[in-house]
Every structure is written in C-alpha cells, then in structure tokens.
Scaffold this motif. Structure first.
Motif, PDB file in Angstrom:
ATOM      1  N   ILE A 186      27.794  72.447  48.542  1.00 18.19           N
ATOM      2  CA  ILE A 186      28.530  71.923  47.379  1.00 18.19           C
ATOM      3  C   ILE A 186      29.960  71.567  47.758  1.00 18.19           C
ATOM      4  O   ILE A 186      30.471  70.496  47.405  1.00 18.19           O
ATOM      5  CB  ILE A 186      28.515  72.961  46.239  1.00 18.19           C
ATOM      6  N   LEU A 187      30.621  72.459  48.490  1.00 22.77           N
ATOM      7  CA  LEU A 187      32.018  72.230  48.869  1.00 22.77           C
ATOM      8  C   LEU A 187      32.188  70.987  49.744  1.00 22.77           C
ATOM      9  O   LEU A 187      33.222  70.319  49.692  1.00 22.77           O
ATOM     10  CB  LEU A 187      32.570  73.446  49.610  1.00 22.77           C
ATOM     11  N   SER A 189      30.136  68.347  49.643  1.00 21.02           N
ATOM     12  CA  SER A 189      29.493  67.184  49.024  1.00 21.02           C
ATOM     13  C   SER A 189      30.523  66.093  48.722  1.00 21.02           C
ATOM     14  O   SER A 189      31.609  66.370  48.220  1.00 21.02           O
ATOM     15  CB  SER A 189      28.789  67.608  47.733  1.00 21.02           C
ATOM     16  N   LEU A 192      30.198  64.812  44.449  1.00 22.54           N
ATOM     17  CA  LEU A 192      30.609  65.633  43.314  1.00 22.54           C
ATOM     18  C   LEU A 192      32.120  65.597  43.131  1.00 22.54           C
ATOM     19  O   LEU A 192      32.873  65.562  44.106  1.00 22.54           O
ATOM     20  CB  LEU A 192      30.158  67.088  43.517  1.00 22.54           C
ATOM     21  N   LYS A 197      32.080  70.530  41.307  1.00 19.38           N
ATOM     22  CA  LYS A 197      31.916  71.527  42.365  1.00 19.38           C
ATOM     23  C   LYS A 197      32.258  72.925  41.843  1.00 19.38           C
ATOM     24  O   LYS A 197      31.545  73.905  42.118  1.00 19.38           O
ATOM     25  CB  LYS A 197      32.821  71.187  43.551  1.00 19.38           C
TER      26      LYS A 197
END
Length: 348
Positions: A186-187, A189, A192, A197
């Motif tokens: 996620i971090l 990505s 996003l 996030k």
C-alpha cells in the motif's frame, strides 16, 4: 659379584628403575610433542602466507582443488570474509566449492552462496539461487524466507505474498509478515492517494493489531487527525519519537490530557503544563528544567531480538530480519534546532 646381585634383587632398585623409565618416556614424549607442534605451526604458517595478500580466483581454485584444507575450513574462511564485508572473495570460495566440493554439502553451500549474494546486494543472483534450491527441495523454509526477503527488497510484494502459502503449510505463523507485506504494498502503491493509503493501513492495523510504528509513522505525517482518532494511548511509549516530533497544531489535547504518559511527554516538550514530575528519567529532567537549558530528547532504536542498535527507526531489523522488534531508548541531547533558530533570530 655377590654384592651386585644382592643389590639387583633389592626392591628399592626396581623402584628406581621404574621411575627412570617413566622419566625417559616422559622426556621423549614431551620433546616429540614439541617437535610435532612446531611442524604443525610451520605447515600452518606456510598455508597462511598464501593469504597475506588476497588470492586471485585462479589461485583459490588451485588451493581448493589441492585439498590441503578441509571443506569445513574453507567454509569457515568464506564466512570470515563475509563478516569482514569482503563478499567477492566469499562468493569465489563458495562458487569453487560447488564445483569440486563434497556433493552431499552442495545444497548447504548453495544456500550460503545465495545468502552472500543477498548481503552483497546482488538480488537477482540471490533470487535465482534460492529458486534453484526450492526447485529441487521445495520444503526448505530457510530458502523460502530468504527468497521472500529478496522479493521484498526488489519491491515485488505480490511475489513475496505468494510465498506465504508454502510457509504456512510448513507450520509457520505468517500473520504478521502478511500484514507487513500488504502494508508495504500500500505504501509503495502509485495508484492510491495519501488519504486512501492511510485508511487502508488503518484497516490492516485494526484487523491485525500489529505494525503500530510502520502504520502510524505514515498516518501522523499525512493525516494527523485520523492518527489521533485511531491512536491507542496505551502504546504511546512505543511511538514516543513520533509523538515528540508532532507539530503543536496537530495535537489532540483532549486525548493527551486523559493519559498520564502523554501529559508528561508534552509537558517535557513545553507544549502544556500538566505534570510536575515523571517516572521516566529523561522526561523528569526536562520537566524540571522548564526550558531553562538547551536540551531535548534523543532516540536510539534497539532490536529486541539481536540487540543491534540503530540511529534510525525500523520495522524489520536489517541484521536478523525480525519484524516489530524495535525498542526506543531515550537520551538527553543538545537541541541544535533551537540553537539554529536563536542564531537566525540574532541576525534579524
């Protein structure tokens, strides 16, 4: 003549002869051992002279092929090169042992070569070696763990997450590592937004109750309000450096005033006057100084697993690769930021 035979038959004469024989045997054994030891040292010195300057790859090949040193000794030598940071020589030794060494040790030597490539930063070569090990020996957790580390370093989180299934089948608890890899995904990505996030990370945090530092370090930066709303005040000591560095405008004083540790922390910081003392030595000193001295908190980070000390925060120890093993140690240091601000003001 009769006197001689009488003395010969005397028991005392036999005792004397016995001790003379023991002395002679001991004397010769002692000097033989010394000569043997000297010969061994001479042989060892002769061998070590070959390493006064690092041998070339061809010289290493000749030395290993000769068999003057056991394979175990070569492995110890390669390990010493690795610890000394000379990965090139370590790799050369492992590579040569794979060609001429005992085939029963082939997998172990190949694994050591892969680890050395990983430590040296040759991630693609390390990946190929661990894949080769797993191709022939799929139930090798050490190779799976290192391949996962390689994928993590390469930021290929999808491939890393795929390895969790075989690790789980080998009775390994993958809950924390799964949350960790998903958080990193996620971090990193690109699709996003920061707020998206932050909320996805909060979902992971609520479901796993792990990775406090990794998650809140990001959320405090991009969305302090959401961070305070989801903050567990009982874990304030784990995040003390993050809380200390928060801007005053981003603080939630309602939450702070309800927690004793937070009241002490921000009184020491000088933001509020809600505590007169603290059980934490560093905070107690700063509270009693009341900004009269140019001091602030300094932070060191210790891995609880391997005890290595770092000057920076981490979520996975780079030495033992343990996740969530960081512990913050406080210290009192000079506030250079305040010094710099005062110097700037003096020129205005």
């Amino acid at each position: 003549m009769d006197t001689f035979f009488l003395e010969f038959r005397d028991p005392l004469f036999g005792v004397i002869i016995f001790f003379v024989l023991i002395f002679v045997i001991t004397f010769f054994s002692y000097w033989f051992a010394r000569l043997k030891k000297r010969e061994d040292y001479r042989h060892l010195d002769k061998f070590l002279k070959q390493f006064h300057s690092l041998p070339s790859q061809n010289e290493l090949k000749v030395l290993i092929t000769k068999g003057e040193l056991s394979e175990k000794s070569w492995l110890l030598l390669a390990n010493s090169y690795t610890k000394g940071g000379n990965y090139e020589k370590s790799i050369e030794i492992y590579s040569e042992l794979l060609k001429v060494g005992d085939k029963s040790n082939y997998r172990d030597t190949l694994f050591l070569l892969g680890k050395t490539y990983f430590k040296a930063g040759f991630l693609e070569r390390a990946k190929q070696i661990f894949l080769e090990i797993l191709k022939n020996n799929p139930r090798t957790p050490q190779a799976l763990n290192y391949l996962l580390l390689v994928y993590e370093q390469m930021k290929d989180y999808g491939a890393a997450l795929e390895l969790l299934e075989p690790l789980s089948e080998l009775s390994k608890d993958v809950t924390t590592i799964s949350a960790y890899l998903n958080s990193l995904s996620i971090l990193n990505s690109m699709s996003l937004t920061p707020d998206e996030k932050a909320y996805k990370l909060l979902e992971i945090y609520k479901s796993s109750n792990h990775l406090d530092y990794l998650i809140f370090e990001y959320i405090f930066r991009v969305n302090p309000k959401a961070a305070w709303e989801n903050f567990d005040a009982s874990k304030a000591e784990l995040l003390v450096d993050l809380l200390w560095s928060c801007d005053k405008k981003d603080l939630d004083f309602d939450i702070i005033m309800q927690n004793g540790y937070l009241r002490e922390l921000y009184t020491a910081k000088g933001y509020i006057q809600a505590a007169t003392k603290s059980s934490v030595f560093e905070l107690d000193v700063l509270i009693n100084l009341e900004s009269k001295a140019n001091a602030t908190l300094g932070f060191e980070y210790i891995c609880d697993n391997c005890k290595v000390i770092y000057p920076f925060a981490f979520s996975r120890c780079s030495s033992c690769h343990t996740i969530e093993s960081s512990r913050v140690e406080l210290s009192l240091v000079r506030d250079y930021h305040k010094d710099f601000s005062e110097e700037n003001n003096s020129f205005q």
